[in-house]
Design a protein around this motif. Structure first.
Motif, PDB file in Angstrom:
ATOM      1  N   UNK A 104      37.304  54.474  44.183  1.00  0.00           N
ATOM      2  CA  UNK A 104      37.510  55.062  42.858  1.00  0.00           C
ATOM      3  C   UNK A 104      37.816  53.941  41.869  1.00  0.00           C
ATOM      4  N   UNK A 105      37.228  54.033  40.693  1.00  0.00           N
ATOM      5  CA  UNK A 105      37.487  53.039  39.653  1.00  0.00           C
ATOM      6  C   UNK A 105      38.924  53.185  39.163  1.00  0.00           C
ATOM      7  N   UNK A 106      39.621  52.092  39.085  1.00  0.00           N
ATOM      8  CA  UNK A 106      41.024  52.108  38.664  1.00  0.00           C
ATOM      9  C   UNK A 106      41.156  52.667  37.246  1.00  0.00           C
ATOM     10  N   UNK A 107      42.072  53.611  37.037  1.00  0.00           N
ATOM     11  CA  UNK A 107      42.164  54.259  35.718  1.00  0.00           C
ATOM     12  C   UNK A 107      42.632  53.349  34.594  1.00  0.00           C
ATOM     13  N   UNK A 108      43.226  52.224  34.933  1.00  0.00           N
ATOM     14  CA  UNK A 108      43.659  51.305  33.871  1.00  0.00           C
ATOM     15  C   UNK A 108      42.572  50.308  33.489  1.00  0.00           C
ATOM     16  N   UNK A 109      41.526  50.183  34.320  1.00  0.00           N
ATOM     17  CA  UNK A 109      40.545  49.116  34.099  1.00  0.00           C
ATOM     18  C   UNK A 109      39.116  49.623  33.939  1.00  0.00           C
ATOM     19  N   UNK A 110      38.915  50.924  33.856  1.00  0.00           N
ATOM     20  CA  UNK A 110      37.555  51.454  33.840  1.00  0.00           C
ATOM     21  C   UNK A 110      36.759  50.992  32.621  1.00  0.00           C
ATOM     22  N   UNK A 111      37.432  50.669  31.517  1.00  0.00           N
ATOM     23  CA  UNK A 111      36.723  50.224  30.314  1.00  0.00           C
ATOM     24  C   UNK A 111      37.074  48.785  29.936  1.00  0.00           C
ATOM     25  N   UNK A 112      37.535  48.009  30.924  1.00  0.00           N
ATOM     26  CA  UNK A 112      37.861  46.603  30.689  1.00  0.00           C
ATOM     27  C   UNK A 112      36.706  45.705  31.132  1.00  0.00           C
ATOM     28  N   UNK A 113      36.525  44.563  30.484  1.00  0.00           N
ATOM     29  CA  UNK A 113      35.545  43.589  30.967  1.00  0.00           C
ATOM     30  C   UNK A 113      36.066  42.919  32.236  1.00  0.00           C
ATOM     31  N   UNK A 114      35.157  42.382  33.037  1.00  0.00           N
ATOM     32  CA  UNK A 114      35.524  41.807  34.336  1.00  0.00           C
ATOM     33  C   UNK A 114      36.588  40.728  34.244  1.00  0.00           C
ATOM     34  N   UNK A 115      36.552  39.938  33.181  1.00  0.00           N
ATOM     35  CA  UNK A 115      37.527  38.843  33.074  1.00  0.00           C
ATOM     36  C   UNK A 115      38.964  39.351  32.926  1.00  0.00           C
ATOM     37  N   UNK A 116      39.126  40.626  32.634  1.00  0.00           N
ATOM     38  CA  UNK A 116      40.468  41.193  32.510  1.00  0.00           C
ATOM     39  C   UNK A 116      40.959  41.829  33.817  1.00  0.00           C
ATOM     40  N   UNK A 117      40.094  41.912  34.828  1.00  0.00           N
ATOM     41  CA  UNK A 117      40.506  42.504  36.094  1.00  0.00           C
ATOM     42  C   UNK A 117      41.583  41.657  36.757  1.00  0.00           C
ATOM     43  N   UNK A 118      42.557  42.301  37.359  1.00  0.00           N
ATOM     44  CA  UNK A 118      43.654  41.560  37.994  1.00  0.00           C
ATOM     45  C   UNK A 118      43.361  41.309  39.477  1.00  0.00           C
ATOM     46  N   UNK A 119      42.203  40.686  39.739  1.00  0.00           N
ATOM     47  CA  UNK A 119      41.867  40.260  41.093  1.00  0.00           C
ATOM     48  C   UNK A 119      42.824  39.148  41.532  1.00  0.00           C
ATOM     49  N   UNK A 120      42.887  38.908  42.838  1.00  0.00           N
ATOM     50  CA  UNK A 120      43.604  37.747  43.353  1.00  0.00           C
ATOM     51  C   UNK A 120      42.733  36.520  43.091  1.00  0.00           C
ATOM     52  N   UNK A 121      43.252  35.575  42.306  1.00  0.00           N
ATOM     53  CA  UNK A 121      42.462  34.417  41.882  1.00  0.00           C
ATOM     54  C   UNK A 121      42.815  33.125  42.613  1.00  0.00           C
ATOM     55  N   UNK A 122      43.777  33.156  43.526  1.00  0.00           N
ATOM     56  CA  UNK A 122      44.137  31.938  44.257  1.00  0.00           C
ATOM     57  C   UNK A 122      43.201  31.754  45.455  1.00  0.00           C
ATOM     58  N   UNK A 123      42.475  30.649  45.510  1.00  0.00           N
ATOM     59  CA  UNK A 123      41.520  30.434  46.604  1.00  0.00           C
ATOM     60  C   UNK A 123      42.170  30.409  47.985  1.00  0.00           C
ATOM     61  N   UNK A 124      43.444  30.096  48.057  1.00  0.00           N
ATOM     62  CA  UNK A 124      44.091  30.029  49.368  1.00  0.00           C
ATOM     63  C   UNK A 124      44.354  31.398  49.979  1.00  0.00           C
ATOM     64  N   UNK A 125      44.235  32.448  49.186  1.00  0.00           N
ATOM     65  CA  UNK A 125      44.444  33.800  49.703  1.00  0.00           C
ATOM     66  C   UNK A 125      43.143  34.383  50.238  1.00  0.00           C
ATOM     67  N   UNK A 126      43.254  35.179  51.290  1.00  0.00           N
ATOM     68  CA  UNK A 126      42.088  35.862  51.859  1.00  0.00           C
ATOM     69  C   UNK A 126      41.565  36.959  50.923  1.00  0.00           C
ATOM     70  N   UNK A 127      42.339  37.326  49.921  1.00  0.00           N
ATOM     71  CA  UNK A 127      41.912  38.335  48.949  1.00  0.00           C
ATOM     72  C   UNK A 127      41.234  37.712  47.727  1.00  0.00           C
ATOM     73  N   UNK A 128      41.010  36.409  47.742  1.00  0.00           N
ATOM     74  CA  UNK A 128      40.465  35.675  46.598  1.00  0.00           C
ATOM     75  C   UNK A 128      39.101  36.201  46.163  1.00  0.00           C
TER      76      UNK A 128
END
Length: 227
Positions: A104-128
């Protein structure tokens, strides 16, 4: 536990009405589970889990619990959905949501551009997730699909969390970060709009006309440890 009665009663009114449904509840307070009248071929199974002083550990423990459950249900159920219970159903939710892998698309980010997504951005994490990758930002509070596909998802996320833990890393949004990483390389076969997981029934929007399922308003300091 303060949300459970409303969750179950609203599910009985709207969630797969007329179908065989088993609710599996994971809680550290099984003695406090309210008595809710369920329909025919619908039942509640309570599983006790350890308590925690950190809501982050509760969040991350979900994947391991679901991995074990899907192993048990392999020959007993066709589909499984995972929900946060601090939420309530308001409209029909049924077979239109079924597929091999459902996000399901997150209700806080459905109309946000990708650069605003709060993905895990640290390369050392497996969720990167790299800055130039990603399709949608998926909600961690709801996902589902066939029992076999959800088993693959939860097994992978549990393994990735263990690798991070061994490196003393905790992904930014815990199980949600790992879920988004998984869906980046294992695309959902069905994507649900935010009407299937809205942020609050009183939060109006022009885009979402029918709110089927939504988080309920709450004081986070009261319901989350260590906030």
């Amino acid at each position: 536990m303060i949300f459970l009665k409303d969750f179950l009663e609203s599910a009985e009114a709207h969630y797969f009405v007329g179908y065989r449904v088993h609710y599996y509840l994971f809680t550290d307070q099984p003695e406090a589970v309210p008595n809710v009248k369920l329909g025919e071929e619908r039942k509640l199974i309570v599983r006790k889990v350890p308590s925690s002083n950190r809501w982050q550990d509760i969040s991350m423990g979900r994947m391991a619990a679901l991995e074990k459950l899907t192993e048990e249900l392999d020959n007993e159920a066709d589909y499984i959905f995972c929900f946060d219970v601090d939420a309530k159903f308001y409209a029909r939710w049924s077979a239109e949501t079924l597929s091999h892998m459902v996000a399901v698309i997150h209700p806080w980010f459905y109309n946000y551009p990708r650069e605003k997504f709060t993905y895990e951005r640290r390369p050392e994490s497996e969720a990167f997730i790299p800055a130039d990758e990603g399709d949608f930002y998926y909600a961690g509070g709801e996902f589902g699909g066939s029992v076999q596909e959800v088993h693959k998802l939860t097994k992978t996320c549990t393994e990735k969390q263990s690798i991070d833990r061994a490196k003393s890393i905790e992904a930014l949004w815990h199980n949600e970060s790992h879920l988004n990483r998984y869906f980046l390389y294992n695309k959902p076969s069905k994507l649900l709009s935010p009407e299937y997981l809205w942020r609050d029934i009183s939060a109006g929007t022009n885009e979402v006309k029918v709110i089927r399922f939504t988080s309920v308003a709450k004081n986070m300091a009261e319901v989350r440890p260590n906030i």
